[in-house]
Structures are given as C-alpha cells and as structure tokens.
Write a protein that holds these residues in place. Sequence first.
Motif, PDB file in Angstrom:
ATOM      1  N   PHE A   1      10.636  72.948   9.226  1.00  0.00           N
ATOM      2  CA  PHE A   1      10.569  74.407   9.320  1.00  0.00           C
ATOM      3  C   PHE A   1      10.027  74.982   8.023  1.00  0.00           C
ATOM      4  CE2 PHE A   1      13.586  73.641  12.696  1.00  0.00           C
ATOM      5  CZ  PHE A   1      13.360  74.666  13.599  1.00  0.00           C
ATOM      6  N   PRO A   2       8.944  75.761   8.066  1.00  0.00           N
ATOM      7  CA  PRO A   2       8.522  76.473   6.855  1.00  0.00           C
ATOM      8  C   PRO A   2       9.499  77.617   6.577  1.00  0.00           C
ATOM      9  CG  PRO A   2       7.135  77.114   8.696  1.00  0.00           C
ATOM     10  CD  PRO A   2       8.080  76.060   9.211  1.00  0.00           C
ATOM     11  N   ASP A   3       9.540  78.047   5.295  1.00  0.00           N
ATOM     12  CA  ASP A   3      10.483  79.098   4.908  1.00  0.00           C
ATOM     13  C   ASP A   3      10.377  80.344   5.785  1.00  0.00           C
ATOM     14  OD1 ASP A   3      11.460  77.492   2.966  1.00  0.00           O
ATOM     15  OD2 ASP A   3      10.442  78.492   1.287  1.00  0.00           O
TER      16      ASP A   3
ATOM     17  N   LEU B   1      12.585  80.477   8.866  1.00  0.00           N
ATOM     18  CA  LEU B   1      14.044  80.393   8.748  1.00  0.00           C
ATOM     19  C   LEU B   1      14.629  81.797   8.864  1.00  0.00           C
ATOM     20  CD1 LEU B   1      14.329  77.832   5.814  1.00  0.00           C
ATOM     21  CD2 LEU B   1      14.360  77.410   8.270  1.00  0.00           C
TER      22      LEU B   1
ATOM     23  N   ARG C   1      14.279  69.955  -4.050  1.00  0.00           N
ATOM     24  CA  ARG C   1      14.790  70.599  -2.835  1.00  0.00           C
ATOM     25  C   ARG C   1      14.263  69.872  -1.591  1.00  0.00           C
ATOM     26  NH1 ARG C   1      13.944  75.438   0.691  1.00  0.00           N
ATOM     27  NH2 ARG C   1      11.732  75.066   0.353  1.00  0.00           N
TER      28      ARG C   1
ATOM     29  N   ARG D   1      16.567  67.961   1.097  1.00  0.00           N
ATOM     30  CA  ARG D   1      16.460  68.358   2.504  1.00  0.00           C
ATOM     31  C   ARG D   1      16.227  67.133   3.384  1.00  0.00           C
ATOM     32  NH1 ARG D   1      13.147  73.770   4.151  1.00  0.00           N
ATOM     33  NH2 ARG D   1      12.633  73.247   6.301  1.00  0.00           N
TER      34      ARG D   1
END
Lengths: 84, 396
Positions: free
Chosen positions: A54-56, A59, B265, B269
């Motif tokens: 998922f790209p930011d 979200l 990060r 993740r």
Amino acid sequence: MYAERVREIVSQHGRLSVPVAELADDSDLYQAGLTSLATVGLMLALEDGFDIEFPDNMLSRRTFGSIASLAAAVEQLAAKPVLV
Amino acid sequence: MASLRPRTAVAPEFGALLSEVHRVGREVIAPAADAVDDAARFPHESIAALRELQLLSAYVPEAYGGLGLSIADISKVCEALGHYCASTAMIFAMHQIQVACIVHHARGSRFFEHYLRELVDQQLLIASATTELGVGGDLRSSICAIEVDGDRFRLVKKAPVISYGEQADAILVTSRRTPDAASSDQVHVLVRRGETQLEALSAWDTLGFRGTCSSGYTLSSEGAAEQIIPTPFDAILSQTMHPVSHIVWSSLWLGIAADAVGRARAFVRGEARKNPQLPPMSSLRLGEVDIVLNGMRNNVQSAVAEYARLLEADDADAFKSFGFATRINNLKLSSSQLVVDIVGKAMLICGLHGYRNDSKFTLGRHLRDAYGAALMVNNDRILAHNATMLLALKEA
C-alpha cells in the motif's frame, strides 16, 4: 474477485466487534469496530496475502472503510508491479 | 532597480516543483548515486537534471528570471536531494550558498546584475574557494591578496579544497583586499572559467561525499575589477555565507537521515507482514529513531524560520549578534552528529540487510556520507567559537 479473500483477512486481523459474516460488502468497517491502529495489522496482512504494497496515499479511511473498498484497492494494487 | 531582497514565504507553486525534484531524484539521481560514489566522480547526469528544472537559479529573484525561491524552499530541495545522492545534494547546496552571497550582497553592481541573468540563462554552476593552505581552516583569514591594476585584477590562491572546482563555471574566492591589507581585511571575488587556471595540489579520495570532487588546487585568475563583490567579506559571511551554509548543509543531512529511516521503516514493515498481530521488536527501535529524526527536523525548521525573519527585517546588525551566530553554529553541530546517530540506528534496525552492500536496505553509503558532516567543516573549530561567544552572551 478479491472480496472473499479480503473478507477472510478482515475476519482474522480486523479485530472487529461483530462477526464479519454479518457484514455486507459495503458495510462500514469503522462502525463495526475497526480502529485506526487495527488497520495497520490489516494492511500488513493484506500486503502479505496478496503480495502487494500500500502506498502512503492509500492508507486512508476511504480505503479501509468497507470490504468492497478494500477489495477494489487490492485489485488496483495487484495490477501493478510491487515497488518498494 | 528591482529589489534584491529575497522572498521569504513559501511559493504556492513550490509543491509542484518539489514533486518534480523527487521524480528526478528517483529516475535520474538515485540510479547514478552508486556509480558516482564508486568512482568518486562528478554527478553529471544529476546536475544536468537540476539544470533542466532551472534549479541552479532557484534562489535568483524573479526580476532576474530566476525561480525566486525562499530559504525555506531551498532547504526543502536540499533535503529532498539528500534522499537520493548526498554528493549531488551537497553540490546543489554549496552552489546555492554562492548564489545567495551574490543575490544578497552584489546589489547595484552592473557586472553582477548582468551575471545573475547569465546564470539564469546558462544555468551556471558556482563553486567556492574560501579555505587556504596555511590558515588552518579559518575563513576570516587570508594569506593571498588580490592585485588590482586599473580595472583589472590578478589573484593566485593555494586552496586545499575546491569542491567541484573543475566542473564549475565560476568560483567565489576570498582574498585580502590589497597586498598590504591585514589578513582579516577580505574581499570576495568571482573568478570565471576561461580566465582561471587550476593546478592540482591534492586529490579527493575520501570515505564519503565522494562525488563532490573536492580536490585541492593552486588557483590563478585574472579578470575585471568589478568581479569583486562590493560588500566586505565579513558582512557577506555573517549575513549570508555562515547562516545559509549551516541551513542548507543541515537540510541535506536531514535528507540522508530521513532516507535511512525510510529504509528502516520499509524493512520493519516487511518483517511485520510476516506476523501482523505481533509487531517485531525492531518496530520499537523505529519509534525511537523517529523521535531523533523529528528533533533534527525541528532544529532545521527553527533555524530556517529565524533566518527568514532576519532577512525580512533586513537589519544588518541582527545577523552579527552572538545569539544568532551561536544558534546557527548549534544547528551545524547538532545536525552533523544526529545524522550519524540516526543512520546508525537505522542500520541496527535493518540488521545485516542494512550492513550489506548488495541489499535494497543497504545503508553503507549513507553512513559514510554522514560521517563527513562533522568533518568537512570541523565541529571543534565551531564549538570553540561558540565557547568564546557564550562567555559574552547574556541572553537566556
């Protein structure tokens, strides 16, 4: 096409207050007890389950609002090569 | 004459420009970064991409055809570039320092007003030659002296370091005002390619920032006397070179640090995906390093805001206050240490994947570049200046 798998993952990782079987595809997951912290576990499980990322900008409450919106997001991401 | 006072607010179209910088960063600058680092070569393709975006005239006021960006904007561009290639970011940052010296201090000069337009049209790259063999890194002291004869000058300087000197279109050089001037009575002169010879003194084979090509040279130049900036160097240093340097450097170090945390990060993740209900231990470390990164960012932003306020007020004395000078030095001292701390923490999070050179989480170049921050302008000298100023500083 993805809704059934998404439903299964939401059931395992969504920490909802009602059984997922009682929800329609367009039911509001946040009303069903989804919290913003729980969306992280759900996101990670969806990423693992469908080999997507998922790209930011996805979200958002809109993406995680319902099983249908999640299935649409997964479908969109699965169509693209994974970028890290 | 149009005002040379820079714009201090963030331009509305700046968001779009910053996205372009990130696009170029991903598509051009990052792909070349390892080759630049391996060979310690100038990042030609990256600087060409910045020229295409007109970024070499980013700080030139719009009245001269530049982008008219503020110091806050320039800081953000430096940070963005730091994500992709620290050497490219450093070259960009150092060039902006030279541009700021001209923009702030050459007002009213026919030569420099024309030169700014030329800089915009041809996207000229400017380097710096401030340190000199024999002065021990003290910017406020020169041995060499400019010799002015009528409307021409001659200058010879032994410079232990001139970053990208061979690739630059011009170099801003400090020297004594006359052959009988005191070592601290300095001027700042723009010497141009074609009128300047660089004879190599030393090479640049370092741990990090390898693409800056900061070799040493004996610089010999001749030109027109109007290439001397009409403001004494001590004023240029306190009002522009000192604050702008520490702001743009800290900004690009922030970019290196932020990219390292971004890799950490992504790594956490990936680990978390394996067991979504039980976050990995490394996620706590990610939380910790984010605090440090946040502090570093706040330091940069607060220095940018203070400097922008002083530029706005246009009060020459305010720049000379010990309080301001110490705070700007503190920014450099803390940022240069935090970048090492943050990259080190990110590497612990990524573990062997960060330590390896062949992993997508590799942090080797980040760490090597980060160590340069405290050394390329030595922290101990700055700390000693602060120690002296603090004895006289009465404000809380």
